[in-house]
Design a protein around this motif. Structure first.
Motif, PDB file in Angstrom:
ATOM      1  N   GLU A 191       0.815  -1.222   0.000  1.00 44.96           N
ATOM      2  CA  GLU A 191       0.000   0.000   0.000  1.00 44.96           C
ATOM      3  C   GLU A 191       0.843   1.264   0.000  1.00 44.96           C
ATOM      4  OE1 GLU A 191      -3.988  -0.752   2.444  1.00 44.96           O
ATOM      5  OE2 GLU A 191      -2.211  -1.541   3.475  1.00 44.96           O
ATOM      6  N   PHE A 192       2.102   1.131   0.384  1.00 42.71           N
ATOM      7  CA  PHE A 192       3.010   2.269   0.482  1.00 42.71           C
ATOM      8  C   PHE A 192       2.390   3.312   1.414  1.00 42.71           C
ATOM      9  CE2 PHE A 192       7.100   3.011  -1.026  1.00 42.71           C
ATOM     10  CZ  PHE A 192       7.315   4.371  -1.231  1.00 42.71           C
ATOM     11  N   TYR A 193       1.999   4.497   0.911  1.00 48.48           N
ATOM     12  CA  TYR A 193       1.307   5.489   1.741  1.00 48.48           C
ATOM     13  C   TYR A 193      -0.074   5.806   1.170  1.00 48.48           C
ATOM     14  CZ  TYR A 193       5.841   6.192   3.904  1.00 48.48           C
ATOM     15  OH  TYR A 193       7.035   5.988   4.573  1.00 48.48           O
ATOM     16  N   SER A 194      -0.592   4.919   0.334  1.00 53.83           N
ATOM     17  CA  SER A 194      -1.844   5.175  -0.373  1.00 53.83           C
ATOM     18  C   SER A 194      -3.054   4.754   0.455  1.00 53.83           C
ATOM     19  CB  SER A 194      -1.861   4.409  -1.698  1.00 53.83           C
ATOM     20  OG  SER A 194      -1.882   3.011  -1.455  1.00 53.83           O
ATOM     21  N   GLY A 195      -4.226   5.155  -0.016  1.00 49.48           N
ATOM     22  CA  GLY A 195      -5.475   4.712   0.590  1.00 49.48           C
ATOM     23  C   GLY A 195      -5.625   5.134   2.034  1.00 49.48           C
ATOM     24  N   HIS A 196      -6.317   4.305   2.793  1.00 39.02           N
ATOM     25  CA  HIS A 196      -6.577   4.612   4.198  1.00 39.02           C
ATOM     26  C   HIS A 196      -5.940   3.557   5.096  1.00 39.02           C
ATOM     27  CE1 HIS A 196      -9.414   7.778   3.173  1.00 39.02           C
ATOM     28  NE2 HIS A 196      -9.944   6.949   2.286  1.00 39.02           N
ATOM     29  N   ALA A 197      -5.364   4.008   6.189  1.00 36.29           N
ATOM     30  CA  ALA A 197      -4.774   3.083   7.153  1.00 36.29           C
ATOM     31  C   ALA A 197      -5.865   2.215   7.775  1.00 36.29           C
ATOM     32  CB  ALA A 197      -4.038   3.864   8.239  1.00 36.29           C
ATOM     33  N   GLY A 231       1.212   8.346  -3.145  1.00 40.03           N
ATOM     34  CA  GLY A 231       1.517   7.316  -4.138  1.00 40.03           C
ATOM     35  C   GLY A 231       0.344   6.386  -4.364  1.00 40.03           C
ATOM     36  N   THR A 232       0.626   5.306  -5.025  1.00 42.53           N
ATOM     37  CA  THR A 232      -0.408   4.315  -5.346  1.00 42.53           C
ATOM     38  C   THR A 232       0.074   2.940  -4.895  1.00 42.53           C
ATOM     39  OG1 THR A 232       0.556   4.001  -7.536  1.00 42.53           O
ATOM     40  CG2 THR A 232      -1.239   5.608  -7.342  1.00 42.53           C
TER      41      THR A 232
END
Length: 384
Positions: A187-193, A349-350
């Protein structure tokens, strides 16, 4: 209006009692002495250094030795180490302890950067359970009375989660706390934790504090994370970029007697100027300090009525006097812009397929070939 936690628990990390259960996450090129001092001026908590590579510390690299130096006002002194070799990591810890350079040490197992994970380092490493155990256990023993903690991610991807096993291993080896960035390497830093993972870890690790990290953009987010997950404290990373006074908001939300911040454009301009001043002092070089603060311009002035030309001038400023002249043209009475200044900051990022050594996922054991590959993973990189 910011929520306030009814009973703000004291976060205990070894002998250190933090009345405000907040930790500044290590961020490469960001959380140097200057930024840590600035954050402390607004709030309270534990402020961790930029990530230090254990091999570079053992070899006494000049830049690394500078990065582990704290200002006299910093207490407790906290340093994060990254490494892949148990012996090198233990030796790095011994240096910090024997030379009285740290009051708290954190180990990084959260780096998702491809050039680290493709060698088996960072968030890929806990997949090899025995290696993870050897690194953590050796570091805890080398640390002695200095509390040692670990920071990690959920795992490599959703099919290869490691955080529950790693959390239990770390607890068993004697760490003082475990922190989880609730994303996978993929996930790197994308989306929601995935805050539910923090709650799961809290249920699995019961004898030491569990800290939650991911998507804390405001004090309200921190209060909500603790309420929803039961975690013992929060780790704040990208949410404080260009907003060091977030630590004041957090302190107030956890019941500390801190005056509320009125983040007018004038307030923000003063914070930016103070950051530049501290960087000049840190580098002992006005030009270098002013160049370093340039990357913070977009974060500080996000949402504020600062035109493109002015932003460009700030992003090329080379002296404190030049910054003073540019900041003097701003409408200092412009109010806090609300939603326009809030939300995500920094890199996102993605999702991407994690880069891993060939055959890495075939076994939880470390083969001879894997040992050779992970030895190359110990490079200077950010993560978490």
């Amino acid at each position: 209006m910011t929520s306030v936690l009814a009973t703000a628990p004291t976060l205990r990390i070894g002998p250190h009692a933090l009345e405000v259960p907040v930790v500044l996450a290590p961020m490469a090129g960001i959380t140097n002495t200057a930024f840590r001092r600035l954050c402390r001026e607004y709030g309270a908590g534990l402020y961790v250094s930029e990530m230090i590579t254990s091999r570079a510390l053992v070899e006494r690299n000049d830049t690394t030795m500078r990065l582990i130096t704290h200002h006299e006002s910093e207490t407790p002194r906290s340093i994060q180490l990254y490494g892949v070799d148990p012996q090198t990591m233990a030796e790095a810890v011994r240096i910090l302890v024997s030379e009285d350079r740290a009051d708290h040490i954190d180990l990084n197992f959260g780096c998702p950067v491809p050039k680290v994970t493709r060698k088996g380092g960072g968030s890929a490493l806990p997949w090899k359970l025995d290696l993870f155990r050897d690194i953590v256990g050796g570091a805890v023993r080398a640390a002695g009375d200095v509390p040692l903690t670990v920071k990690m991610r959920k795992g490599i991807d959703d099919d290869h989660l490691t955080y529950l096993e790693a959390g239990r291993i770390a607890e068993g080896e004697g760490v003082a706390a475990v922190a989880l960035h609730a994303r996978t390497a993929a996930e790197f830093y994308s989306g929601h934790a995935d805050w539910s993972a923090i709650a799961n870890l809290k249920e699995a690790v019961t004898s030491v504090p569990v800290l939650g990290n991911g998507d804390i953009w405001s004090a309200d987010d921190a209060v909500r994370m603790m309420a929803e997950t039961g975690c013992d404290g929060v780790v704040v990373g990208r949410g404080c970029l260009g907003r060091p006074w977030l630590f004041g908001d957090l302190a107030a939300a956890f019941g500390a007697d801190v005056a509320p911040v009125d983040a007018t454009l004038g307030f923000v301009a003063n914070a930016f100027r103070r950051h530049a001043e501290l960087l000049v002092e840190f580098f002992d070089d006005e030009g270098r300090g002013c160049r370093d603060v340039r990357k913070h311009v977009a974060w500080y002035f996000k949402g504020y009525p600062v035109g493109g030309e002015t932003r460009a001038q700030l992003a090329t400023g080379s002296s404190l006097a030049e910054f003073d002249e540019i900041l003097g043209t701003l409408d200092t009475h412009a109010p806090y812009p609300g939603a326009a200044a809030e939300g995500q900051r920094g890199r996102a990022g993605t999702p991407k397929r994690p880069a891993l050594p060939e055959g890495w996922l075939d076994s939880r054991d470390v083969t001879r070939e894997a040992s050779r590959m992970i030895a190359d993973a110990e490079v200077e990189n950010s993560g978490g």
